[in-house]
Every structure is written in structure tokens, then in C-alpha cells.
Design a protein around this motif. Structure first.
Motif, PDB file in Angstrom:
ATOM      1  N   ASN A  51       0.818  -1.204   0.000  1.00 12.66           N
ATOM      2  CA  ASN A  51       0.000   0.000   0.000  1.00 12.66           C
ATOM      3  C   ASN A  51       0.858   1.263   0.000  1.00 12.66           C
ATOM      4  OD1 ASN A  51      -2.720  -1.035  -0.011  1.00 12.66           O
ATOM      5  ND2 ASN A  51      -2.346  -1.766   2.075  1.00 12.66           N
ATOM      6  N   TYR A  52       2.103   1.119  -0.421  1.00 17.50           N
ATOM      7  CA  TYR A  52       3.009   2.263  -0.450  1.00 17.50           C
ATOM      8  C   TYR A  52       2.479   3.325  -1.416  1.00 17.50           C
ATOM      9  CZ  TYR A  52       7.168   5.116  -1.070  1.00 17.50           C
ATOM     10  OH  TYR A  52       8.038   6.175  -1.137  1.00 17.50           O
ATOM     11  N   GLU A  53       2.531   4.583  -0.984  1.00 19.81           N
ATOM     12  CA  GLU A  53       2.060   5.699  -1.791  1.00 19.81           C
ATOM     13  C   GLU A  53       3.256   6.440  -2.388  1.00 19.81           C
ATOM     14  OE1 GLU A  53      -1.251   8.204  -3.140  1.00 19.81           O
ATOM     15  OE2 GLU A  53      -1.202   6.256  -2.124  1.00 19.81           O
ATOM     16  N   PHE A  54       3.406   6.375  -3.715  1.00 22.74           N
ATOM     17  CA  PHE A  54       4.406   7.187  -4.397  1.00 22.74           C
ATOM     18  C   PHE A  54       3.955   8.650  -4.320  1.00 22.74           C
ATOM     19  CE2 PHE A  54       4.854   3.039  -6.313  1.00 22.74           C
ATOM     20  CZ  PHE A  54       6.213   2.888  -6.493  1.00 22.74           C
ATOM     21  N   GLU A  55       4.815   9.510  -3.795  1.00 22.39           N
ATOM     22  CA  GLU A  55       4.430  10.913  -3.653  1.00 22.39           C
ATOM     23  C   GLU A  55       4.350  11.623  -4.997  1.00 22.39           C
ATOM     24  OE1 GLU A  55       6.794  13.039  -0.885  1.00 22.39           O
ATOM     25  OE2 GLU A  55       6.628  11.518   0.692  1.00 22.39           O
ATOM     26  N   ASN A  56       5.172  11.191  -5.943  1.00 18.27           N
ATOM     27  CA  ASN A  56       5.215  11.878  -7.237  1.00 18.27           C
ATOM     28  C   ASN A  56       5.564  10.863  -8.317  1.00 18.27           C
ATOM     29  OD1 ASN A  56       5.026  14.025  -8.996  1.00 18.27           O
ATOM     30  ND2 ASN A  56       7.140  14.695  -8.678  1.00 18.27           N
ATOM     31  N   PHE A  57       4.594  10.032  -8.668  1.00 16.63           N
ATOM     32  CA  PHE A  57       4.818   8.975  -9.663  1.00 16.63           C
ATOM     33  C   PHE A  57       4.868   9.608 -11.046  1.00 16.63           C
ATOM     34  CE2 PHE A  57       3.937   5.452 -12.435  1.00 16.63           C
ATOM     35  CZ  PHE A  57       4.521   4.369 -11.795  1.00 16.63           C
ATOM     36  N   ARG A  58       5.995   9.398 -11.765  1.00 15.92           N
ATOM     37  CA  ARG A  58       6.217  10.051 -13.054  1.00 15.92           C
ATOM     38  C   ARG A  58       5.740   9.155 -14.196  1.00 15.92           C
ATOM     39  NH1 ARG A  58       9.664  14.362 -12.212  1.00 15.92           N
ATOM     40  NH2 ARG A  58       9.532  14.898 -10.021  1.00 15.92           N
ATOM     41  N   VAL A  59       4.985   9.726 -15.127  1.00 18.22           N
ATOM     42  CA  VAL A  59       4.459   8.990 -16.276  1.00 18.22           C
ATOM     43  C   VAL A  59       4.623   9.831 -17.540  1.00 18.22           C
ATOM     44  CG1 VAL A  59       2.450   7.841 -17.288  1.00 18.22           C
ATOM     45  CG2 VAL A  59       2.709   7.914 -14.808  1.00 18.22           C
ATOM     46  N   PRO A  60       5.210   9.274 -18.600  1.00 13.92           N
ATOM     47  CA  PRO A  60       5.253  10.002 -19.870  1.00 13.92           C
ATOM     48  C   PRO A  60       3.886   9.989 -20.530  1.00 13.92           C
ATOM     49  CG  PRO A  60       6.239   7.836 -20.124  1.00 13.92           C
ATOM     50  CD  PRO A  60       5.930   7.981 -18.667  1.00 13.92           C
ATOM     51  N   VAL A  61       3.551  11.077 -21.183  1.00 15.91           N
ATOM     52  CA  VAL A  61       2.255  11.183 -21.861  1.00 15.91           C
ATOM     53  C   VAL A  61       2.368  10.491 -23.219  1.00 15.91           C
ATOM     54  CG1 VAL A  61       0.527  12.756 -22.805  1.00 15.91           C
ATOM     55  CG2 VAL A  61       1.720  13.321 -20.674  1.00 15.91           C
ATOM     56  N   GLU A  62       1.869   9.263 -23.273  1.00 19.47           N
ATOM     57  CA  GLU A  62       1.871   8.462 -24.496  1.00 19.47           C
ATOM     58  C   GLU A  62       0.531   7.742 -24.602  1.00 19.47           C
ATOM     59  OE1 GLU A  62       4.197   8.640 -26.655  1.00 19.47           O
ATOM     60  OE2 GLU A  62       5.887   9.467 -25.528  1.00 19.47           O
ATOM     61  N   SER A  63       0.191   7.309 -25.801  1.00 19.74           N
ATOM     62  CA  SER A  63      -1.123   6.709 -26.027  1.00 19.74           C
ATOM     63  C   SER A  63      -1.334   5.445 -25.204  1.00 19.74           C
ATOM     64  CB  SER A  63      -1.303   6.388 -27.522  1.00 19.74           C
ATOM     65  OG  SER A  63      -0.271   5.511 -27.973  1.00 19.74           O
TER      66      SER A  63
ATOM     67  N   ARG B 192      -0.338   4.886 -22.269  1.00 21.40           N
ATOM     68  CA  ARG B 192      -0.433   5.186 -20.831  1.00 21.40           C
ATOM     69  C   ARG B 192      -1.804   5.756 -20.466  1.00 21.40           C
ATOM     70  NH1 ARG B 192       4.571   4.716 -22.613  1.00 21.40           N
ATOM     71  NH2 ARG B 192       6.211   4.467 -21.042  1.00 21.40           N
ATOM     72  N   GLY B 193      -2.756   5.712 -21.391  1.00 21.86           N
ATOM     73  CA  GLY B 193      -4.041   6.349 -21.170  1.00 21.86           C
ATOM     74  C   GLY B 193      -4.755   5.858 -19.920  1.00 21.86           C
ATOM     75  N   MET B 194      -4.755   4.540 -19.684  1.00 19.12           N
ATOM     76  CA  MET B 194      -5.440   3.996 -18.517  1.00 19.12           C
ATOM     77  C   MET B 194      -4.824   4.529 -17.226  1.00 19.12           C
ATOM     78  SD  MET B 194      -5.748   0.053 -17.162  1.00 19.12           S
ATOM     79  CE  MET B 194      -6.664  -0.554 -18.557  1.00 19.12           C
ATOM     80  N   LEU B 195      -3.478   4.533 -17.162  1.00 19.80           N
ATOM     81  CA  LEU B 195      -2.793   5.001 -15.967  1.00 19.80           C
ATOM     82  C   LEU B 195      -3.007   6.502 -15.761  1.00 19.80           C
ATOM     83  CD1 LEU B 195      -0.914   4.774 -13.568  1.00 19.80           C
ATOM     84  CD2 LEU B 195       1.028   4.796 -15.146  1.00 19.80           C
ATOM     85  N   LEU B 196      -2.903   7.288 -16.822  1.00 21.04           N
ATOM     86  CA  LEU B 196      -3.080   8.729 -16.698  1.00 21.04           C
ATOM     87  C   LEU B 196      -4.493   9.065 -16.226  1.00 21.04           C
ATOM     88  CD1 LEU B 196      -1.195   9.872 -19.903  1.00 21.04           C
ATOM     89  CD2 LEU B 196      -0.476  10.279 -17.542  1.00 21.04           C
TER      90      LEU B 196
ATOM     91  N   GLN C  14       2.197  14.863 -26.530  1.00 20.99           N
ATOM     92  CA  GLN C  14       2.994  13.643 -26.494  1.00 20.99           C
ATOM     93  C   GLN C  14       4.449  13.955 -26.161  1.00 20.99           C
ATOM     94  OE1 GLN C  14       3.537  11.332 -30.179  1.00 20.99           O
ATOM     95  NE2 GLN C  14       2.566   9.647 -29.088  1.00 20.99           N
ATOM     96  N   GLY C  15       5.003  13.190 -25.225  1.00 20.44           N
ATOM     97  CA  GLY C  15       6.375  13.414 -24.797  1.00 20.44           C
ATOM     98  C   GLY C  15       6.489  14.163 -23.488  1.00 20.44           C
ATOM     99  N   ASP C  16       5.393  14.826 -23.061  1.00 21.97           N
ATOM    100  CA  ASP C  16       5.400  15.450 -21.740  1.00 21.97           C
ATOM    101  C   ASP C  16       5.479  14.367 -20.666  1.00 21.97           C
ATOM    102  OD1 ASP C  16       5.116  17.923 -22.878  1.00 21.97           O
ATOM    103  OD2 ASP C  16       2.960  18.089 -22.506  1.00 21.97           O
ATOM    104  N   THR C  17       5.884  14.767 -19.470  1.00 20.83           N
ATOM    105  CA  THR C  17       5.885  13.865 -18.330  1.00 20.83           C
ATOM    106  C   THR C  17       5.094  14.514 -17.206  1.00 20.83           C
ATOM    107  OG1 THR C  17       8.029  12.882 -18.894  1.00 20.83           O
ATOM    108  CG2 THR C  17       7.294  12.666 -16.620  1.00 20.83           C
ATOM    109  N   VAL C  18       4.191  13.763 -16.619  1.00 17.87           N
ATOM    110  CA  VAL C  18       3.386  14.277 -15.514  1.00 17.87           C
ATOM    111  C   VAL C  18       3.680  13.452 -14.271  1.00 17.87           C
ATOM    112  CG1 VAL C  18       1.559  15.101 -17.040  1.00 17.87           C
ATOM    113  CG2 VAL C  18       1.413  12.797 -16.085  1.00 17.87           C
ATOM    114  N   GLY C  19       3.431  14.053 -13.120  1.00 17.37           N
ATOM    115  CA  GLY C  19       3.642  13.372 -11.856  1.00 17.37           C
ATOM    116  C   GLY C  19       2.507  13.641 -10.895  1.00 17.37           C
TER     117      GLY C  19
END
Length: 464
Positions: free
Chosen positions: A241-253, A255-259, A276-281
Motif C-alpha cells: 500500500n506504499y504511496e508514491f508521492e510523485n509517480f512520473r508517467v510520460p504522456v503516451e497513447s 499510458r491512457g489507462m494510468l493517466l 505527447q512526450g510530456d511527463t506528468v507526476g
């Protein structure tokens, strides 16, 4: 002339019924089962070799017709070869509802109306009949590699056995000017397509490649339950149940479910358009990845819905590249804050390796803590250490290389999943602008002008 009415004869009636209705239906069913498969191109992933709205016939017996009431095929006279356009069952969806072959029995394929199953253990108030209207889906792609071939993708270009493929098959296209290492579309490190008899070691695989192995096992063992079990260890102790404080994900097609999950859980309202190519956290809990890697998909319809003649099911698949992101984020937890960027680049998660990550101090693990992911593959609840490949595997790609969800994203297609070899276009209808609607008689006048007459009768190997 004798006008005497003829007496009704049940024998003659049954003979006529048999000749005019029953026999033709039986012959049609035999042809559908063993000889041909009809398929409609639903998207632009094969453009411009095949167009959205093309209707195809595929030859089943080429690669082996299915044996009724079993998961086996009759021997075909050949196997898919590089260059073949192939119709196959998409391996990213469960073949049985909820991926539970013990609970569900496949009744029949209703063609354009989907598949029907019998639920042996329905919840209270639910019917036994289950309707899988949109799946398991069939895809159409071009075979680009077979067992034993070495493949790689670099900056969107395919490499086969070390040779860069500068020309595309058919009338394929490659148009994007923006390339990123965050997307399987553009980057896949070199790998070998496993052959029959190869042993796949579970412990040596990255999480994303382990997802591909899981897919191989599931395709070869459709009556078994295959699960990827992952556990997060913090200093050797489970912390799922660990909570990532700032999980980084690249904006790609892919990754839609995760985003979507990140934005929904954190109630994030975007103030500007992502490209496309941005990274969000954002904060993300490890339990999300643990559950998805176990089941492999999410239901789009409430599985506890009551009432009705049949229960509807539909699913969205979980892309393995998200597991690469998970490994990259765990690597960042273990890296000192000052060198977190290099930790990502050195991790096995190439999906994050060159993403535009601006590492914040809170992305590193608290001093003195170490994180790792323990992984197990379970077949019918029992962990396995290795797996021996049983049947040939193939790597499929769309001719429209920038807009095709194919093996670059979800891995190999097993021979058992192959349906047919695409053969001929028997009809083609252009309606990209949706100006024609079957439910609107006022648009029917468009029909003759929307038929692509020049494509009808095209033999698909001759489209090139």
C-alpha cells in the motif's frame, strides 16, 4: 388437365425443407467454421494498404482451421511468414469473461453480435447467459517477424536481424516528425522472438518483458489462469500500500489507462493541454499496479449488475509499458536525490529512460530505505520459475507505423491465436466523416457514391 389438389406429403415437405433451407445453412456454417472468415477494417492501423471500411475475406485453412469445441486447430499447410497480412485474436483481452475459464463455458460466436458464454456461478439476481459483445476482438496486422528472428525498433524504424527496414510493406506510411524513447512505437531494445523449445527464465525478465511472457503462457494455455503477482518490498518488508508521492508517467497513447486513473484519484483538472512526450507526476499507490498486473484488464461494465436476459461484459486492457514506468519510479526511489535522473536512465524501464523528467527531491527514497519489486508468475495459483515455449510465435505490426497498436505494445502472437490469412476485399465503403447513417434514411442516397468500387475484388497480396 387434372385439377385435383395434391395431397400434402410430410416426406416431400421435409425433403424440400432440407434441400432449400437446412442443407444450405449447414454448408454455410461449415464454410464459416473451416474455410473463410469475414472481417471489417475498423481503424487506420493498416493504411494505406487497407482502408477503414474495407470488408475482407480471410482463409482459415491456410494456417489451420479450428477444431470445434476445443482450443486446438487442424494442421494448416503453412505458417505465417514475414509479409503476410494476418487476422488474429488480440492477446491483450481475456478469452473468457473475467479471465476465468473454470467459471464460464463458451457457447457460440454470434459473428457481428459477439460471443456468448454460460456462467456456472452467477451472483444472486444475475442470469447465466453472458454476452461478450465486443470481444475477444480480432485484429489484422502484417507479420514482420517469426520465431528465431531478432528485432528492434529505433526512432520508429524497424530492424530485422540487424538490418534496418527503410521501406515499408504494402502502401504503409511513416510520417511522424516527433520521436520519443518513452513510447514503444519508437523504441524497442533488441530482442529475439522465442522459438519452440526455448526456456524463458522468469527471474531474469524485466517487469514489462515478464508481461510479454505472461501473454505467451496465457495464449498457449487458454484453460489455465495466468497471473503476474508483484510485491513491493521496503527494506525487505512487504509494503503493497506504499504511496508514491510523485509517480512520473510520460504522456503516451499506451499510458491512457494510468493517466486517467492518476487524474481521477487525485482530482486533477488540467490547466493546459498535454502533448505527447510530456511527463506528468502525481501521487499513486502501488496497490493499483499490483491489482492490474494480477488480472490484466479492467471491466468497463459493472460486473455486479443484476437482472436482464443476459449480462454484458466488456474490458479494457492493461499495457505492459506501465510496468516499465513502475520499475523506473522504484529506481528513482532508490537513487540519491542528486542522481535520480541517472538512476532512471540506468533502470530497466526504458519507457522512462529518456523522458523529460525533472526529478524533485521528494522523488528519492527517505535516507536508509531500499525498495525492490518481487515478482512471481502463477499458473492456476502455482508459481513457476521458467516456461518452455510450445508453439511458434510471431511479431505483428500495422503498415501505418505511427498509428498502430501492435506487438510493439503487447508482445507476441501465438500460432494458436491466428485466425486466417487475409485474402480478398469483397466490399469497401468510405464513411470517415460519418455522413452516412444506416438509421437515417435521408442519407441513404449517398451509398453509391461512398462505395470504393475500384477496391472490390482486390487480392490482398497484390495490393502492394
Amino acid at each position: 388437365m387434372d385439377q385435383t389438389p395434391k395431397k400434402f406429403s410430410i416426406v416431400k415437405f421435409l425433403k424440400a425443407l432440407s434441400r432449400e433451407i437446412i442443407v444450405p445453412i449447414i454448408l454455410a456454417l461449415v464454410v464459416i467454421q473451416y474455410v473463410i472468415q469475414a472481417f471489417q477494417i475498423p481503424s487506420g492501423s493498416m493504411e494505406d494498404s487497407l482502408h477503414t471500411g474495407d470488408f475482407l475475406l480471410g482463409l482459415k485453412f491456410t494456417y489451420g482451421s479450428p477444431i470445434p469445441f476445443s482450443n486446438q486447430h487442424f494442421p494448416g499447410y503453412t505458417q505465417p511468414k514475414p509479409g503476410d497480412v494476418v487476422i488474429f485474436r488480440y492477446p491483450g483481452e481475456p478469452e473468457y469473461p473475467d479471465n476465468n475459464p473454470a467459471r464460464y463455458t463458451h457457447l457460440f460466436n454470434a459473428l457481428m453480435f459477439g460471443n456468448y458464454y454460460w456462467d456456472h456461478e452467477p451472483e444472486e439476481g444475475q442470469p447465466h447467459l453472458v454476452h461478450y459483445a465486443d470481444g475477444p476482438k480480432d485484429y489484422i496486422k502484417r507479420c514482420v517477424g517469426v520465431s528465431g528472428d531478432t528485432l528492434a525498433v529505433h526512432k520508429g524504424k524497424l530492424f530485422i536481424n540487424g538490418v534496418r527496414q527503410d521501406s515499408l510493406p504494402g502502401r504503409g506510411k511513416w510520417t511522424a516528425s516527433f520521436r520519443t524513447k518513452s513510447s514503444p512505437r519508437d523504441e524497442r531494445e533488441e530482442f529475439v522472438i522465442p522459438s519452440v523449445g526455448d526456456t524463458l527464465d522468469i527471474a531474469s525478465q524485466s517487469l514489462e518483458r515478464l508481461w510479454w511472457v505472461r501473454s505467451i503462457i496465457q495464449q498457449e494455455n487458454p484453460d489455465s489462469r495466468v497471473e503476474l503477482d508483484i510485491t513491493l518490498l521496503k527494506d525487505g518488508v512487504e509494503d503493497n500500500n506504499y504511496e508514491f508521492e510523485n509517480f512520473r508517467v510520460p504522456v503516451e497513447s499506451d499510458r491512457g489507462m494510468l493517466l486517467n486513473a492518476m487524474f481521477t484519484r487525485n482530482r486533477i483538472v488540467l490547466q493546459q493541454r498535454l502533448t505527447q512526450g510530456d511527463t506528468v507526476g502525481a501521487p499513486m499507490n502501488f496497490s493499483y499496479f499490483r491489482e492490474l498486473s494480477r488480472i490484466g484488464f479492467l471491466p468497463l461494465i459493472d460486473p455486479h449488475m443484476k437482472g436482464g436476459f443476459s449480462r454484458q461484459v466488456s474490458y479494457v486492457s492493461f499495457e505492459g509499458s506501465v510496468l516499465g514506468d513502475l520499475e523506473g519510479n522504484v529506481a528513482m526511489l532508490n537513487a540519491p536525490a542528486a542522481s535520480a535522473d541517472s538512476a532512471v536512465a540506468d533502470s530497466s524501464a526504458d519507457s522512462l529512460a529518456v523522458a523529460s523528467v525533472e526529478t524533485a527531491p521528494d522523488s528519492a527514497a527517505p535516507a536508509g530505505h531500499h525498495f525492490e519489486i518481487r515478482r512471481r508468475l502463477l499458473v492456476d495459483g502455482k508459481p513457476i520459475e521458467n516456461y518452455v515455449v510450445k508453439t511458434p510465435l510471431f511479431f505483428m505490426m500495422g503498415d501505418n507505423r505511427d498509428n498502430s497498436a501492435d506487438s510493439r505494445y503487447w508482445g507476441f502472437v501465438n500460432l494458436r491465436n491466428i485466425r486466417a490469412k487475409a485474402f480478398v476485399i469483397y466490399f469497401s465503403f468510405e464513411n470517415d466523416d460519418q455522413a452516412f447513417s444506416l438509421g437515417n434514411p435521408l442519407t441513404w442516397w449517398r451509398i453509391p457514391f461512398r462505395i470504393r468500387w475500384s477496391r472490390i475484388g482486390k487480392i490482398i497480396p497484390l495490393i502492394d
